[in-house]
Design a protein around this motif. Structure first.
Motif, PDB file in Angstrom:
ATOM      1  N   LEU A 123      30.666  11.039  56.059  1.00  0.00           N
ATOM      2  CA  LEU A 123      30.277  12.051  55.094  1.00  0.00           C
ATOM      3  C   LEU A 123      31.474  12.768  54.485  1.00  0.00           C
ATOM      4  CD1 LEU A 123      27.297  13.657  57.049  1.00  0.00           C
ATOM      5  CD2 LEU A 123      27.152  12.003  55.174  1.00  0.00           C
ATOM      6  N   ALA A 124      32.554  12.932  55.273  1.00  0.00           N
ATOM      7  CA  ALA A 124      33.710  13.706  54.832  1.00  0.00           C
ATOM      8  C   ALA A 124      34.817  12.843  54.250  1.00  0.00           C
ATOM      9  CB  ALA A 124      34.252  14.521  56.008  1.00  0.00           C
ATOM     10  N   SER A 125      34.507  11.624  53.876  1.00  0.00           N
ATOM     11  CA  SER A 125      35.529  10.691  53.394  1.00  0.00           C
ATOM     12  C   SER A 125      35.596  10.687  51.867  1.00  0.00           C
ATOM     13  CB  SER A 125      35.221   9.284  53.902  1.00  0.00           C
ATOM     14  OG  SER A 125      33.995   8.839  53.344  1.00  0.00           O
ATOM     15  N   ASP A 126      36.521   9.896  51.331  1.00  0.00           N
ATOM     16  CA  ASP A 126      36.666   9.749  49.887  1.00  0.00           C
ATOM     17  C   ASP A 126      35.779   8.657  49.312  1.00  0.00           C
ATOM     18  OD1 ASP A 126      38.564  11.713  49.890  1.00  0.00           O
ATOM     19  OD2 ASP A 126      40.281  10.400  49.478  1.00  0.00           O
ATOM     20  N   HIS A 127      35.454   7.645  50.106  1.00  0.00           N
ATOM     21  CA  HIS A 127      34.779   6.471  49.558  1.00  0.00           C
ATOM     22  C   HIS A 127      33.376   6.816  49.068  1.00  0.00           C
ATOM     23  CE1 HIS A 127      32.161   6.144  53.054  1.00  0.00           C
ATOM     24  NE2 HIS A 127      33.220   6.205  53.847  1.00  0.00           N
ATOM     25  N   ALA A 128      32.784   5.910  48.318  1.00  0.00           N
ATOM     26  CA  ALA A 128      31.467   6.144  47.742  1.00  0.00           C
ATOM     27  C   ALA A 128      30.417   6.294  48.835  1.00  0.00           C
ATOM     28  CB  ALA A 128      31.099   5.001  46.796  1.00  0.00           C
ATOM     29  N   ARG A 129      29.693   7.419  48.795  1.00  0.00           N
ATOM     30  CA  ARG A 129      28.636   7.692  49.764  1.00  0.00           C
ATOM     31  C   ARG A 129      27.320   7.933  49.037  1.00  0.00           C
ATOM     32  NH1 ARG A 129      31.960  12.454  50.633  1.00  0.00           N
ATOM     33  NH2 ARG A 129      32.693  11.498  48.711  1.00  0.00           N
ATOM     34  N   ASP A 130      26.257   7.464  49.617  1.00  0.00           N
ATOM     35  CA  ASP A 130      24.924   7.718  49.078  1.00  0.00           C
ATOM     36  C   ASP A 130      24.676   9.228  49.138  1.00  0.00           C
ATOM     37  OD1 ASP A 130      22.232   7.922  48.481  1.00  0.00           O
ATOM     38  OD2 ASP A 130      21.619   6.282  49.794  1.00  0.00           O
ATOM     39  N   THR A 131      24.386   9.847  47.991  1.00  0.00           N
ATOM     40  CA  THR A 131      24.191  11.292  47.974  1.00  0.00           C
ATOM     41  C   THR A 131      22.973  11.727  48.791  1.00  0.00           C
ATOM     42  OG1 THR A 131      23.024  11.062  45.865  1.00  0.00           O
ATOM     43  CG2 THR A 131      25.351  11.654  45.773  1.00  0.00           C
ATOM     44  N   ALA A 132      22.053  10.793  49.064  1.00  0.00           N
ATOM     45  CA  ALA A 132      20.907  11.128  49.918  1.00  0.00           C
ATOM     46  C   ALA A 132      21.361  11.496  51.322  1.00  0.00           C
ATOM     47  CB  ALA A 132      19.929   9.957  49.979  1.00  0.00           C
ATOM     48  N   ARG A 133      22.542  11.056  51.733  1.00  0.00           N
ATOM     49  CA  ARG A 133      23.078  11.389  53.062  1.00  0.00           C
ATOM     50  C   ARG A 133      23.710  12.784  53.071  1.00  0.00           C
ATOM     51  NH1 ARG A 133      24.588   6.098  55.328  1.00  0.00           N
ATOM     52  NH2 ARG A 133      25.518   7.154  57.134  1.00  0.00           N
ATOM     53  N   LEU A 134      24.053  13.312  51.890  1.00  0.00           N
ATOM     54  CA  LEU A 134      24.703  14.616  51.802  1.00  0.00           C
ATOM     55  C   LEU A 134      23.718  15.752  51.543  1.00  0.00           C
ATOM     56  CD1 LEU A 134      27.727  13.508  49.595  1.00  0.00           C
ATOM     57  CD2 LEU A 134      27.823  14.107  52.020  1.00  0.00           C
ATOM     58  N   ARG A 135      22.623  15.459  50.877  1.00  0.00           N
ATOM     59  CA  ARG A 135      21.675  16.509  50.494  1.00  0.00           C
ATOM     60  C   ARG A 135      21.136  17.316  51.674  1.00  0.00           C
ATOM     61  NH1 ARG A 135      18.435  12.496  47.540  1.00  0.00           N
ATOM     62  NH2 ARG A 135      19.824  11.756  45.878  1.00  0.00           N
ATOM     63  N   PRO A 136      20.865  16.698  52.857  1.00  0.00           N
ATOM     64  CA  PRO A 136      20.334  17.505  53.971  1.00  0.00           C
ATOM     65  C   PRO A 136      21.280  18.589  54.473  1.00  0.00           C
ATOM     66  CG  PRO A 136      19.925  15.164  54.337  1.00  0.00           C
ATOM     67  CD  PRO A 136      20.873  15.265  53.186  1.00  0.00           C
ATOM     68  N   LEU A 137      22.545  18.550  54.059  1.00  0.00           N
ATOM     69  CA  LEU A 137      23.525  19.547  54.483  1.00  0.00           C
ATOM     70  C   LEU A 137      23.511  20.780  53.590  1.00  0.00           C
ATOM     71  CD1 LEU A 137      26.524  17.119  55.130  1.00  0.00           C
ATOM     72  CD2 LEU A 137      24.732  17.818  56.732  1.00  0.00           C
ATOM     73  N   LEU A 138      22.656  20.771  52.560  1.00  0.00           N
ATOM     74  CA  LEU A 138      22.627  21.836  51.564  1.00  0.00           C
ATOM     75  C   LEU A 138      21.358  22.670  51.694  1.00  0.00           C
ATOM     76  CD1 LEU A 138      23.819  19.605  48.630  1.00  0.00           C
ATOM     77  CD2 LEU A 138      25.112  21.537  49.563  1.00  0.00           C
ATOM     78  N   PRO A 139      21.476  23.991  51.649  1.00  0.00           N
ATOM     79  CA  PRO A 139      20.297  24.849  51.764  1.00  0.00           C
ATOM     80  C   PRO A 139      19.625  25.049  50.403  1.00  0.00           C
ATOM     81  CG  PRO A 139      22.235  26.216  51.636  1.00  0.00           C
ATOM     82  CD  PRO A 139      22.730  24.786  51.600  1.00  0.00           C
ATOM     83  N   PRO A 140      18.304  25.196  50.368  1.00  0.00           N
ATOM     84  CA  PRO A 140      17.619  25.505  49.109  1.00  0.00           C
ATOM     85  C   PRO A 140      17.661  27.003  48.821  1.00  0.00           C
ATOM     86  CG  PRO A 140      16.012  25.288  50.852  1.00  0.00           C
ATOM     87  CD  PRO A 140      17.358  25.003  51.478  1.00  0.00           C
ATOM     88  N   LEU A 141      17.413  27.367  47.568  1.00  0.00           N
ATOM     89  CA  LEU A 141      17.190  28.760  47.212  1.00  0.00           C
ATOM     90  C   LEU A 141      15.688  28.996  47.189  1.00  0.00           C
ATOM     91  CD1 LEU A 141      19.791  29.444  44.350  1.00  0.00           C
ATOM     92  CD2 LEU A 141      20.017  29.822  46.817  1.00  0.00           C
TER      93      LEU A 141
END
Length: 461
Positions: A123-141
């Motif tokens: 997740l913390a790398s430079d290479h291309a990552r599926d954004t679906a793997r990053l979204r759960p780390l973000l809180p909603p408003l």
């Protein structure tokens, strides 16, 4: 590629963090949105991730016991100075009044604590990552009735790896400069302690006085009228539907680095192939990215960027003013898909640099300001290339949390998935120098862009 987990995060706790102590009675409880704020009223929320290494972190239980109280206390003290972040905005543009950020006693920022079940290094790398793997780390408003939160934070623990701090911010509240001012204050308080001596580590307190923003051309009323007209025409759909131009299929986020050496090489190419006598690193990196995106899509695209207006306003707005203070700028030329890749890079960078140089003319940035709301929408629907963040913000240095976390290993603006913007920051690697650029594209376009970037690196050798 790391295997994809079934459950990416497990929520451990959700709490509300209020400013501590509450703001004094003399502080304003409502902040009217200026025309700068209204330009970003319907821009998708700005979402950032900060990854911090800590191989000694055992797990969620240990974090809840030892670290969470420290984060909560430092966050509460920082919010004392930046209390509008705990306030509310109306969910929709009012028809009979101008929107305001309203803070009431007891208001708070929602803090979510979770354990991540994904691969931290992936997740913390430079290479291309599926954004679906990053979204759960973000809180909603969250919304409640006719009002909504303007800021939220999530702390995700990765056992034996580190933590990720995710933030979501309503862009109408403030720009990147004010946001980094808060994050820098929070980090400094957390790093140095919060036992009443935070005034020693807070360099400059935020300024909330809206009288510093002059609106001699009546832009606020123009923007309010534009927003209301669009809202009446679109009903429930709204601009957020237009902005999600990367939705559908797999979208990938990757980081591309422009070292000082690469930027010097690009500068020589621009100087030898165009009439530009010099070209800023910002224009060089953006020009190369713009040309690569056009090549990956196989069609031309417009380019726009924002510029800080605090020193450009008359009179200048103080540097510690809290809110938005950005001007929207368009580059008149377009990069053509049929150009050779190096010609496209040099032409794109030179065009951006000419636009930046043109801002030296007094009042130039405000010449087309009456059309800013329309420009945001036009660029969103046309998938124009725009810019989020800036190397000048110094976000890596600003968010040093001290032991045991230090500076973030990686910072991402994940919301570029929705806006299509380039996410610029200074390089986070010690001694590397240069600029790093985050980019989100559909998978097929990302593959084409990576090939373009590889050609660029080879040519610069």
């Amino acid at each position: 590629m790391a295997p994809e987990p079934q459950n990416r995060v497990t929520v451990l706790e959700q709490c509300q963090v209020s400013p501590r102590p509450p703001p004094s009675a003399g502080k304003p409880r409502s902040l009217p949105l200026t025309f700068y704020d209204l330009a970003f009223w319907e821009v998708p929320h700005v979402q950032r991730l900060f990854f911090y290494d800590n191989a000694d972190l055992l797990g969620g239980s240990e974090f809840l016991l030892r670290e969470l109280p420290l984060f909560e206390k430092s966050m509460a003290v920082a919010l004392h100075h930046f209390y509008p972040l705990a306030g509310k905005l109306p969910c929709r543009m009012p028809t009979d009044a101008a929107p305001e950020i309203v803070f009431s006693d007891g208001d708070s920022v929602r803090l979510t604590v979770a354990v991540g079940n994904d691969d931290f290094d992936y997740l913390a790398s430079d290479h291309a990552r599926d954004t679906a793997r990053l979204r759960p780390l973000l809180p909603p408003l969250l919304r409640n009735g006719g009002s909504q939160d303007v800021f939220a934070i999530q702390l995700t623990v990765f056992p034996l790896a580190g933590i990720c701090i995710g933030t979501t911010l309503h862009h109408a509240v403030c720009d990147g400069s004010s946001y980094v001012h808060f994050m820098k204050t929070w980090a400094a308080i957390h790093r140095c302690g919060y036992s009443g001596g935070e005034s020693m580590v807070v360099e400059a307190l935020p300024l909330f006085d809206r009288s510093f923003v002059r609106d001699n051309d009546g832009l606020r009323e123009v923007f309010l009228s534009d927003h209301r007209a669009y809202a009446a025409a679109e009903g429930e759909k709204g601009i957020h539907e237009c902005h999600c131009h990367l939705a559908g299929g797999t979208t990938e986020l990757a980081t591309f680095r422009f070292t000082d050496r690469l930027l010097r090489w690009l500068g020589r190419q621009v100087e030898s192939e165009t009439s530009a006598r010099r070209c800023s690193p910002y224009a060089l990196a953006c020009g190369a990215m713009w040309a690569g995106i056009v090549r990956a899509r196989g069609r031309s695209a417009s380019f726009g960027f924002v510029t800080g207006c605090k020193p450009r306003a008359s009179p200048p707005v103080p540097a510690n003013y809290f809110g938005n203070c950005l001007g929207l700028c368009r580059v008149e030329e377009e990069t053509e898909a049929k150009q050779g890749w190096l010609d496209a890079v040099t032409a794109s960078a030179a065009a951006i640099w000419r636009a930046i140089e043109g801002l030296a003319e007094e009042g130039r940035v405000f010449r087309d300001a009456r059309g800013w709301v329309r420009l945001v929408r036009e660029y969103a629907s046309a998938r124009a290339v725009t810019v989020a963040g800036s190397p000048k913000l110094g976000v890596y240095a600003a968010t040093d949390l001290g032991a045991p976390w230090g500076r973030p290993r990686k910072v991402e603006i994940v919301s570029v998935e929705r806006t299509g913007a380039l996410a610029l920051s200074e390089s986070g690697r010690d001694g590397d120098g240069g600029i790093e650029v985050g980019l989100a594209l559909p998978r097929v376009e990302m593959e084409a862009f990576r090939a373009f970037y590889g050609d660029l690196l080879v040519a610069a050798e």
